[in-house]
Scaffold this motif. Structure first.
Motif, short mmCIF file in Angstrom:
data_model
loop_
_atom_site.label_atom_id
_atom_site.label_comp_id
_atom_site.label_asym_id
_atom_site.label_seq_id
_atom_site.Cartn_x
_atom_site.Cartn_y
_atom_site.Cartn_z
N LYS A 312 0.84 -1.20 0.00
CA LYS A 312 0.00 0.00 0.00
C LYS A 312 0.87 1.25 0.00
O LYS A 312 1.71 1.43 0.87
N GLY A 313 0.68 2.09 -1.01
CA GLY A 313 1.45 3.33 -1.12
C GLY A 313 2.82 3.14 -1.75
O GLY A 313 3.56 4.11 -1.93
N GLU A 315 3.73 1.83 -4.89
CA GLU A 315 3.85 2.23 -6.29
C GLU A 315 3.99 3.75 -6.40
O GLU A 315 4.81 4.27 -7.15
N GLU A 316 3.20 4.46 -5.61
CA GLU A 316 3.25 5.92 -5.63
C GLU A 316 4.62 6.41 -5.16
O GLU A 316 5.16 7.39 -5.67
N SER B 386 -4.66 -0.92 -12.71
CA SER B 386 -3.71 -0.67 -11.62
C SER B 386 -2.57 0.19 -12.17
O SER B 386 -2.36 0.23 -13.38
N ARG B 387 -1.83 0.81 -11.30
CA ARG B 387 -0.65 1.61 -11.68
C ARG B 387 -0.98 2.56 -12.81
O ARG B 387 -0.18 2.75 -13.74
N ASN B 398 -6.58 4.61 -10.72
CA ASN B 398 -5.98 3.81 -9.66
C ASN B 398 -4.47 3.87 -9.81
O ASN B 398 -3.91 3.22 -10.67
N TYR B 400 -2.36 2.86 -7.61
CA TYR B 400 -1.69 1.84 -6.81
C TYR B 400 -1.49 0.53 -7.58
O TYR B 400 -2.11 0.30 -8.60
N CYS B 401 -0.60 -0.29 -7.04
CA CYS B 401 -0.40 -1.66 -7.54
C CYS B 401 -1.35 -2.55 -6.78
O CYS B 401 -1.53 -2.40 -5.58
N GLY B 516 -6.94 6.10 -3.28
CA GLY B 516 -7.40 4.86 -3.85
C GLY B 516 -8.74 4.43 -3.30
O GLY B 516 -9.37 3.53 -3.83
N GLY B 544 -6.76 -2.44 1.68
CA GLY B 544 -5.86 -2.31 0.54
C GLY B 544 -5.70 -3.67 -0.11
O GLY B 544 -5.99 -4.69 0.53
#
Lengths: 449, 655
Positions: A312-313, A315-316, B386-387, B398, B400-401, B516, B544
């Motif tokens: 969580k968080g 990738e960012e 995703s991503r 989105n 996020y992964c 997200g 998540g």
């Protein structure tokens, strides 16, 4: 452990009294601390045993942690203090679990070796005068050799408990520490003890070992001073850091062109570890971001196979590093070579740009080392077998239903002992282990009524 | 207020360097050490460490301090730590003030050390002013109901229920759907060992059904939640199933029902009637349910199962008392937009969950047939939903992964190779994130012959039809960006996770959500299952993306925290609540009308008659009543008007 200490330990005296606790937790890293606090909050009596002189494990050694960039000491030292002060938690540091015998459900008999610090715990105030007086300097374990410590020392400023310990193997018996100690706490005649305890359940939270990257010969670790491990880099970046600045070890030059080599000792059958270590991508990205703050003009390059920013968080956080200007090159480093001025040449395949073989010169190379299992604890189980998987991690009884149960009912796991993982996953798993212990003890006890 | 002399100790923390690199901590100490009441002032690298804590305790004893200021990080992080420290030294824990000079000075003004230092001095002075008027306070102790509500009957909810039940705690599970089991029950084999998803669920269900302290409501939704940690009053609306007992002719009854709608238990791959049958072996409850959203009340079903079906059943409202609430409402798979990689344009473009449903149903077949055509070549396109990159418009994306998808796809790849000899697979990906031991699946899929093609996030693959094949056109980063046109029979979009649609529930619970849209934990590293609302915990994919094993762990972690709350039998609440001065109160009742928590009522005070009274267990200390009282008869404990006034005056003083 040195030879002299080992010889002393052989003469450990067994204490007669057997103490009772609800739960034994082995390992005082962030996992063991979390499990201990959760169980203590539920009202269980917890014994937490740590083999090092202070609890804290690996986490408090880190600089900041991803993806929040919280200062690791800031968030972990209060946990350590909370563990030390909780009325339901008994802490035994510098102690090792030597033998566990299971007599029945909810009945484990444990023998714990309490190593002598050669300092009376009840007297020492942690003033560190012995440390100043001690003339012996040896490499400091907690800084991975980047600086020294004395033979009489307090492990680090925020140690819990903050009590001195004498490294008897390096001690020259000059008696300086004894002379300066204001409370007369130094006691060279202190004996090791065997403490017997009876507990209802056990959580194994003994963590992981860092991959010994010297095994990967082509990376020249240990041969070239400017090739360091990521753990050393984290120390260099920490508030309690060795040089109080980011410098390269060979000549103290401020590095301007730093490379990270991901998957050093992970995803690599040639060194016997085909698994992914789960944390290296993210801690390398974190270090890269911190370095950009510490050395605004430096170039940072990360050589990677896949960037695994999966939490969580994460990738960012990865995208943020790219936006900050960290260079990401997909390619595995094949070879590392020195140059005359201490700079380092790395050879790699530039996969995304035509797959050419290329060379690049960096003035500091960080090997992002992976995590290996720490299966020693399995040996202390006497009449029951704690099973390991084929790589040496503790085997989960049923990963799909009960991931923290082991082959022994009543023995549970928390953190990296079952596989590499980051701090958030470790904390979740440690709390999960606490829930399982509470459930197990409740059932065993009700069954026995 | 006590007339004893105030003796204050002030401790300025470096926070490693987080503060001291910007704020001149020595200057701060110098500036405040002569303030009225200050007896000792120091600075130290980590006040929160054992050594720092010991320093405070030693000073309290040595200098007979009766109040302490620590100037350091946010009170959210360490206020409690230091309250405990002063308590250990024998002081009342509320004779403590936490001045935040990190978030509010060093971090906010990192480019202006002098101003940051001046601001830090003001903060510390205000803290000292606060303590000059502080008085000892006691926590409010309320009893805790030894039961827990779990919202969501998927793998996470069920696991948390089992753990809590085994600890001897009463559990209520509320599931919106007619059957528990969530997504996992819809899936055939799951990684890493190929165990059946529904089998994992039914194992948990079997365990739960043995227990007498677990109640499961299906077809049910939370209607309202009142109260506070330890003492929630929950009302639940349970919709009828319209089946009162089992019918032996279920096959027939679904055939006579004229309705055909997409079956949610197979991600729409199959159609179902308005009568929803138990969707997997061992499903709970065993009774079918009639879906009133699609039923037209043609009553044909009554002809077959007359004695079992009862359309007169009515909704029920059930009231529960619980001490803690775990929200485990899970996720929904990302649904590609029409035309996204050819989805819904070409029948041979499906999502991973759809493929898994098809595989689950074609267990025994040795040919993979989709749309009547045998699949010999297939492509997986990763990171769908995703991503995602910001596009500049306001479309929700989105970033996020989704964490589980690489692993799930790799496992599916292995299964496909094992089952369908000669199948060719192309994996069109960005990064393969088979973290940890999952790496072994990646290795195996590679060895079995999966072809990996890496695409550039800025130049995603295109899907179009050419004769009877679909073409995936992609520039491959692994081969000098060569443009490949891969002919395939099936394209599988590896879709990520999105938070479930919980609008109604979110309005009731008011749980904070993060980037997200997933529920937000208190601290991502150290408090991953707690929320900022006391007594509310989160578990599983509601927090998540996770795989099923990780969901189990998070569920158990939430169970541990809930148990910590309810096993003690009582809860201690902060004392910062409103109180009425009966002497001043004229019973205008403006406060009663203003209070958003219904905490104020009228009470007979001895000697004063009927006046306003604040129930401390319900009061949240928001201060609305303080502001509206026409005669200034209400104040907040620990934040009195006098304290606030003096703090404001002090803050305006020259530095």
């Amino acid at each position: 452990m040195g030879e002299i200490l080992e010889r002393i330990l052989a003469d450990a005296v067994e204490e007669k009294e057997e103490k009772k606790y609800d739960v034994l937790i082995i390992g005082g890293g962030i996992a063991g601390e979390e499990s201990a606090l959760d169980l203590a909050e539920m009202g269980f009596k917890v014994l937490l045993v740590e083999k090092e002189p202070s609890i804290g494990g690996h986490m408090f050694l880190l600089s900041k942690v991803f993806p929040t960039l919280d200062c690791a000491s800031c968030i972990s030292t209060p946990r350590m203090a909370a563990v030390a002060h909780h009325p339901n938690i008994t802490l035994m540091t510098y102690s090792e679990v030597k033998e566990i015998e299971k007599r029945g459900e909810g009945d484990f008999r444990v023998r714990i070796l309490k190593k002598p610090r050669f300092v009376e715990e009840s007297l020492c105030t942690g003033c560190a005068q012995c440390e100043s007086a001690c003339p012996v300097i040896v490499p400091k374990e907690y800084d991975f050799g980047l600086r020294g410590r004395k033979a009489a020392y307090i492990p680090f400023d925020t140690a819990v408990p903050k009590i001195a310990v004498i490294d008897i193997d390096h001690c020259v018996f000059c008696g300086q520490c004894e002379m300066v100690c204001p409370v007369g706490a130094i006691n060279f005649l202190q004996k090791p003890k065997i403490i017997k305890v009876k507990v209802g359940a056990i959580i194994v939270a003994t963590g992981y070992k860092l991959f010994p990257i010297g095994r990967k010969k082509e990376y020249m670790y240990g041969k070239l001073a400017n090739v360091i491990t990521s753990m050393q880099m984290d120390r260099v970046l920490a508030p309690t850091r060795p040089y109080n600045s980011v410098l390269r070890p060979l000549d103290g030059k401020e590095p301007m062109n730093i490379a990270f080599v991901l998957c050093s000792g992970s995803r690599d059958r040639t060194v016997g570890n085909p698994l992914c270590s789960q944390v290296c991508c993210m801690y390398s990205i974190k270090q890269a971001q911190l370095l950009m703050g510490a050395l605004p003009l430096a170039d940072i390059t990360i050589y990677y196979m896949d960037i695994r920013a999966f939490g969580k968080g994460f990738e960012e956080f990865y995208q943020q590093a790219k936006d900050m200007g960290v260079i990401f090159i997909k390619g595995r480093i094949a070879k590392i070579e020195p140059t005359e001025n201490g700079d380092i040449v790395v050879h790699y395949e530039d996969i995304e740009n035509g797959g050419k073989l290329r060379k690049a010169v960096h003035d500091l190379v960080v090997l992002s080392v992976g995590l290996l299992p720490n299966p020693e604890i399995a040996k202390v189980f006497k009449n029951v077998k704690l099973e390991l998987d084929e790589y040496g991690w503790i085997k989960q009884k049923d990963e799909n239903i009960s991931p923290v149960e082991t082959s022994i009912p009543g023995v549970f796991t928390a953190g990296c002992i079952i596989g590499p993982k980051d701090i958030p996953d470790t904390v979740v798993e440690a709390a999960a282990a606490a829930a399982h212990v509470a459930a197990y003890l409740n059932e065993v006890r009700r069954g026995g009524e | 207020m006590g007339n004893e002399e105030r003796r204050i100790g002030v401790y300025v923390c470096w926070c490693g360097g987080n503060i001291s690199d910007v704020v001149n901590v020595e200057k701060v100490v110098e500036a405040i050490k002569n303030e009225a009441g200050v007896v000792v002032a120091r600075h130290f690298m980590f006040m929160c460490s054992e050594a720092g804590q010991k320093m405070i305790i030693d000073d309290i004893k040595k200098y007979k301090l009766n109040a302490v200021v620590v100037a350091s990080c946010s009170p959210k992080l360490h206020e409690l730590t230091f309250r405990n420290v002063v308590a250990r030294a024998g002081l009342n824990p509320y004779m403590y003030y936490h001045a935040n000079i990190r978030e509010q000075s060093s971090w906010a003004h990192s480019n202006d050390p002098e101003e940051a230092t001046r601001k830090a001095i003001r903060h510390v002075r205000m803290a000292i002013a606060y303590l000059r008027h502080a008085e000892p306070l006691e926590k409010i102790r309320v009893s805790a109901t030894p039961s827990v509500l779990i919202i969501g009957g998927g793998i996470s909810g069920l696991k948390a229920a089992l753990d809590l039940s085994r600890m001897g705690i009463n559990v209520y599970v509320v599931e919106k759907q007619p059957f528990i089991g969530g997504h996992l029950a819809k899936i055939g084999s799951i990684y890493p060992y190929g165990r059946k998803g529904w089998e994992v669920v039914s194992t948990l269900v079997k365990e739960l059904r043995k227990r007498d302290n677990v109640v499961i409501y299906t077809n049910a939704e939370v209607e309202s939640v009142k109260g506070f940690i330890g003492n929630f009053e929950v009302s639940i609306r349970v919709k009828p199933r319209y089946f009162k007992r089992m019918c032996k002719r279920l096959d027939e009854v679904t055939k006579v029902c004229p309705i055909r709608v997409p079956d949610e238990y197979s991600y729409g791959v199959k159609k179902r009637s308005a009568i929803i049958l138990p969707p997997y072996p061992g499903a709970y409850p065993e009774l079918p349910a009639i879906d009133m959203n699609s039923c037209t009340k043609c009553m044909k079903c009554l002809e077959v199962c007359k004695d079992s079906i009862d359309f007169s059943q009515e909704e029920q409202i059930i009231k529960l008392k619980v001490g803690s609430i775990i929200t485990a409402t899970g996720f929904k798979p990302y649904r590609p937009k029409e035309g996204e990689f050819g989805y819904k344009v070409y029948g041979e473009v499906i999502t991973l969950p759809e493929l898994l449903s098809i595989l689950k149903q074609s267990d025994s077949k040795d040919r993979l047939v989709i749309n009547g055509k045998e699949v010999k070549d297939l492509a997986f396109i990763y990171c769908v939903g995703s991503r995602q990159k910001p596009k500049g418009n306001n479309d929700k994306i989105n970033t996020y992964c989704s964490r589980y998808c690489c692993n799930a796809t790799m496992f599916t790849a292995i299964k496909l190779f094992e089952r369908y000899r000669g199948i060719r697979q192309y994996h069109v990906y960005r990064d393969i994130r088979t973290y940890g031991k999952n790496e072994l699946m990646y290795e195996k899929a590679c060895k079995m012959g999966a072809v990996f093609v890496k695409y550039d996030e800025n130049d995603p693959p295109k899907v179009y039809r050419n004769n009877n094949k679909l073409i995936v056109k992609v520039k491959d980063l692994l081969t000098e960006r060569e443009e490949l046109e891969i002919p395939v029979d099936l394209v599988v979009l590896v879709t990520g996770m999105e938070p479930n649609d919980n609008e109604k529930l979110n309005e009731i619970l008011k749980l904070p959500t993060g980037r997200g849209g997933f529920y937000q934990e208190v601290h991502p590293k150290l408090r991953p299952v707690e929320t900022t609302l006391a007594g509310f915990l989160i578990a599983g994919t509601a927090q998540g993306p996770k795989d099923s094993r990780e969901s189990l762990l998070s569920a158990s972690a939430a169970a541990a925290k809930a148990a910590g709350t309810v096993l003690k039998g009582f809860i201690e609440l902060e004392p910062f609540v409103a109180f009425v001065d009966p002497e001043k109160c004229e019973l205008s009742k403006t406060c009663i009308a203003e209070c958003p928590y219904g905490a104020i009522s009228v009470k007979n005070y001895e000697g004063f008659g009927k006046k306003a009274w604040v129930n401390p267990a319900l009061c949240k200390g928001c201060g609305s009543c303080v502001a509206v009282c026409p005669v200034g008869a209400i104040q907040i404990r620990g934040l009195t008007n006098k304290q606030i006034e003096d703090m404001i005056k002090t803050s305006a003083k020259e530095v």
